[in-house]
Design an enzyme around this catalytic site. Structure first.
Site, PDB file in Angstrom:
ATOM      1  N   GLY A 151       0.826  -1.214   0.000  1.00 14.91           N
ATOM      2  CA  GLY A 151       0.000   0.000   0.000  1.00 14.91           C
ATOM      3  C   GLY A 151       0.858   1.261   0.000  1.00 14.91           C
TER       4      GLY A 151
ATOM      5  N   PHE B 184       0.222  -2.180   8.860  1.00 20.98           N
ATOM      6  CA  PHE B 184      -0.470  -1.143   8.093  1.00 20.98           C
ATOM      7  C   PHE B 184      -1.832  -1.622   7.594  1.00 20.98           C
ATOM      8  CE2 PHE B 184       4.031  -0.019   7.165  1.00 20.98           C
ATOM      9  CZ  PHE B 184       4.022   1.320   7.519  1.00 20.98           C
TER      10      PHE B 184
ATOM     11  N   SER C  36      -3.891   7.065  13.860  1.00 24.09           N
ATOM     12  CA  SER C  36      -4.225   8.259  13.079  1.00 24.09           C
ATOM     13  C   SER C  36      -4.605   9.412  13.996  1.00 24.09           C
ATOM     14  CB  SER C  36      -5.420   7.909  12.183  1.00 24.09           C
ATOM     15  OG  SER C  36      -5.983   9.072  11.644  1.00 24.09           O
TER      16      SER C  36
ATOM     17  N   LYS D 283      -9.658   2.697  14.763  1.00 25.55           N
ATOM     18  CA  LYS D 283      -8.312   3.092  15.219  1.00 25.55           C
ATOM     19  C   LYS D 283      -8.282   3.211  16.746  1.00 25.55           C
ATOM     20  CE  LYS D 283      -6.314   3.027  11.317  1.00 25.55           C
ATOM     21  NZ  LYS D 283      -5.401   1.923  11.019  1.00 25.55           N
TER      22      LYS D 283
ATOM     23  N   TYR E  34     -14.464   4.100  10.815  1.00 28.34           N
ATOM     24  CA  TYR E  34     -13.010   4.011  10.600  1.00 28.34           C
ATOM     25  C   TYR E  34     -12.255   4.547  11.817  1.00 28.34           C
ATOM     26  CZ  TYR E  34      -8.328   5.303   9.129  1.00 28.34           C
ATOM     27  OH  TYR E  34      -6.956   5.468   9.085  1.00 28.34           O
TER      28      TYR E  34
HETATM   29  N1  LIG Z   1      -3.133   7.497   4.246  1.00 27.82           N
HETATM   30  C1  LIG Z   1      -3.578   8.170   5.299  1.00 27.82           C
HETATM   31  O1  LIG Z   1      -4.001   9.322   5.156  1.00 27.82           O
HETATM   32  C2  LIG Z   1      -3.549   7.566   6.685  1.00 27.82           C
HETATM   33  C3  LIG Z   1      -3.645   8.416   7.810  1.00 27.82           C
HETATM   34  C4  LIG Z   1      -3.621   7.849   9.077  1.00 27.82           C
HETATM   35  C5  LIG Z   1      -3.522   6.471   9.231  1.00 27.82           C
HETATM   36  N2  LIG Z   1      -3.435   5.676   8.122  1.00 27.82           N
HETATM   37  C6  LIG Z   1      -3.335   4.225   8.305  1.00 27.82           C
HETATM   38  O2  LIG Z   1      -2.121   3.789   7.761  1.00 27.82           O
HETATM   39  C7  LIG Z   1      -2.277   2.459   7.234  1.00 27.82           C
HETATM   40  C8  LIG Z   1      -1.808   2.422   5.792  1.00 27.82           C
HETATM   41  O3  LIG Z   1      -2.557   3.376   5.051  1.00 27.82           O
HETATM   42  P1  LIG Z   1      -2.305   3.604   3.498  1.00 27.82           P
HETATM   43  O4  LIG Z   1      -2.662   5.012   3.198  1.00 27.82           O
HETATM   44  O5  LIG Z   1      -0.967   3.088   3.112  1.00 27.82           O
HETATM   45  O6  LIG Z   1      -3.446   2.665   2.919  1.00 27.82           O
HETATM   46  P2  LIG Z   1      -3.421   1.679   1.643  1.00 27.82           P
HETATM   47  O7  LIG Z   1      -4.831   1.268   1.398  1.00 27.82           O
HETATM   48  O8  LIG Z   1      -2.657   2.283   0.528  1.00 27.82           O
HETATM   49  O9  LIG Z   1      -2.592   0.444   2.215  1.00 27.82           O
HETATM   50  C9  LIG Z   1      -3.179  -0.557   3.020  1.00 27.82           C
HETATM   51  C10 LIG Z   1      -2.766  -1.898   2.438  1.00 27.82           C
HETATM   52  O10 LIG Z   1      -3.312  -2.923   3.259  1.00 27.82           O
HETATM   53  C11 LIG Z   1      -3.845  -3.923   2.408  1.00 27.82           C
HETATM   54  N3  LIG Z   1      -4.883  -4.599   3.195  1.00 27.82           N
HETATM   55  C12 LIG Z   1      -6.038  -4.091   3.681  1.00 27.82           C
HETATM   56  N4  LIG Z   1      -6.696  -5.035   4.371  1.00 27.82           N
HETATM   57  C13 LIG Z   1      -5.944  -6.162   4.322  1.00 27.82           C
HETATM   58  C14 LIG Z   1      -6.071  -7.473   4.855  1.00 27.82           C
HETATM   59  N5  LIG Z   1      -7.146  -7.852   5.576  1.00 27.82           N
HETATM   60  N6  LIG Z   1      -5.097  -8.368   4.624  1.00 27.82           N
HETATM   61  C15 LIG Z   1      -4.001  -8.033   3.907  1.00 27.82           C
HETATM   62  N7  LIG Z   1      -3.825  -6.812   3.365  1.00 27.82           N
HETATM   63  C16 LIG Z   1      -4.786  -5.886   3.584  1.00 27.82           C
HETATM   64  C17 LIG Z   1      -4.323  -3.210   1.155  1.00 27.82           C
HETATM   65  O11 LIG Z   1      -4.347  -4.049   0.011  1.00 27.82           O
HETATM   66  C18 LIG Z   1      -3.259  -2.116   1.023  1.00 27.82           C
HETATM   67  O12 LIG Z   1      -2.171  -2.559   0.215  1.00 27.82           O
HETATM   68  C19 LIG Z   1      -3.746   2.092   7.435  1.00 27.82           C
HETATM   69  O13 LIG Z   1      -3.856   1.368   8.629  1.00 27.82           O
HETATM   70  C20 LIG Z   1      -4.407   3.443   7.577  1.00 27.82           C
HETATM   71  O14 LIG Z   1      -5.586   3.367   8.319  1.00 27.82           O
HETATM   72  C21 LIG Z   1      -3.428   6.200   6.859  1.00 27.82           C
END
Ligand SMILES: NC(=O)c1ccc[n+]([C@@H]2O[C@H](COP(=O)([O-])OP(=O)(O)OC[C@H]3O[C@@H](n4cnc5c(N)ncnc54)[C@H](O)[C@@H]3O)[C@@H](O)[C@H]2O)c1
Length: 338
Positions: free
Chosen positions: A11, A82, A126, A155, A151
């Site tokens: 991701g 993640f 987050s 968290k 969501y």
């Molecule tokens: N991007 C943001 O703005 C942000 C802000 C705060 C927190 N976060 C947290 O950071 C983490 C990563 O976010 P991101 O932006 O890289 O998201 P993203 O969707 O790009 O990456 C998440 C990855 O997890 C994989 N995934 C989801 N559920 C899965 C499962 N059950 N089994 C295996 N793989 C699974 C998806 O295929 C994806 O590749 C998440 O937990 C998100 O909640 C993101």
């Protein structure tokens, strides 16, 4: 024990973290079910670092499959978790999917970590856990507000599950990283954010508008109680953010943590408005952004930014990249997608 398991490693934030981990000398095993990413990211990571990470296409909620991953890859020193669903709006429509995916994947990990003697867990939290805080900037001690979406609730609950499990004595060190707003791309422009459908986050919307994919940027409200009326966030460069994970893992492996569960805000410490993003993007890239002001969007908080003193002093980490360079990197990445 320089081997780490990264769930969600293909991701957006995960892929940048895998690059930094490999460059810091870690051997990486990625677990991802590709529900929100593409397998080609593995190749891109290899192009950047020269090393192909191990990849297991597995759903983290599948206990048996995850158990096979730990059997196949012994001697893992830490897990960075993640993998989660992350779209706030979608979580309101599909709460059960969000609770199932985000809670069960953590539960599976916390069940397996002690069994396979993996003693360290970094969790992606987050700034959403703070809601609209009463005082700015927010420190790690700022009280969490009731979550405004399923969501956000996942968290908060995940933070509590880790804290309760560690308090109950499971042999795991936890670090909860509360990200503010990650933006930008790797300077190589080989990896970046790949939103599916209409982007929910500002910067992909900005770059898609600049590229002509969207006719104009929609700015949700200009009547907030902020200097220019638009919302304020703390935008953190994704590579800076990724590096913090490596510092966190190093800290755990060197047994430098001072509490069984530590919490860190990861931001820049600066609040930037939506209109400032527009102006900075135009200045950094020379591309004009057509935009319109529309109604406020439900669920958006007015303003938030981080007090990063604790991460700066205790982790010895701070954000370095400028907003200009970060927005330029996002634009460079967008241009590779056309
Ligand atoms: N991007 C943001 O703005 C942000 C802000 C705060 C927190 N976060 C947290 O950071 C983490 C990563 O976010 P991101 O932006 O890289 O998201 P993203 O969707 O790009 O990456 C998440 C990855 O997890 C994989 N995934 C989801 N559920 C899965 C499962 N059950 N089994 C295996 N793989 C699974 C998806 O295929 C994806 O590749 C998440 O937990 C998100 O909640 C993101």
């Amino acid at each position: 024990m320089k081997k780490i398991l990264v769930t969600g490693g293909t991701g957006y934030i995960g892929s940048h973290t895998v690059v930094e981990a490999q460059q810091a000398g870690y051997e990486v095993v990625i677990v991802d079910n590709l529900c929100n990413s593409q397998v080609g990211v593995i190749e891109r990571i290899q192009q950047i670092t020269g090393i192909r990470p191990a990849f297991e296409q597995v759903d983290c909620t599948d206990m048996a499959a995850m158990e096979e991953v730990f059997k196949k890859h012994p001697q893992i020193g830490a897990v960075i978790h993640f993998a989660a669903f992350k779209a706030v709006g979608e979580s309101v429509q599909k709460p059960l999917q969000y609770y199932h995916n985000n809670l069960r994947s953590l539960w599976v990990l916390l069940t397996l970590l002690p069994k396979y003697e993996v003693g360290n867990l970094v969790f992606s939290s987050s700034c959403t856990v703070y809601g609209q805080p009463d005082h700015l900037p927010v420190t790690e001690q700022t009280p969490r507000k009731p979550a405004e979406s399923p969501y956000g609730n996942t968290k908060q609950i995940c933070e509590d599950i880790i804290t309760d499990a560690v308090r109950a004595g499971i042999p795991v060190q936890g670090i909860l990283l509360r990200y503010f707003n990650p933006i930008g791309s790797h300077p190589s422009a080989k990896i970046g954010e790949l939103p599916i459908g209409t982007p929910q986050n500002l910067v992909p919307f900005v770059t898609q508008t600049a590229a002509g994919i969207r006719p104009q940027l929609r700015i949700f409200g200009n009547d907030y109680n902020t200097p220019d009326g638009s919302c304020i966030r703390d935008y953190i460069n994704v590579v800076d953010l990724a590096k913090a994970h490596i510092v966190a893992v190093d800290r755990m492996l060197k047994k430098q943590c001072k509490k069984p569960v530590e919490v860190f805000n990861l931001g820049t410490g600066k609040g930037v408005s939506v209109l400032e993003i527009v102006r900075t993007f135009e200045r950094a890239t020379g591309v004009k952004l057509p935009y319109e002001i529309v109604e406020r969007r439900a669920g958006d908080i007015e303003q938030i930014w981080a007090d990063t003193t604790f991460a700066n002093t205790e982790l010895g980490w701070q954000a370095h990249e400028t907003l200009e360079d970060t927005l330029s990197s996002a634009w460079k990445w967008q241009q590779t997608l056309q």
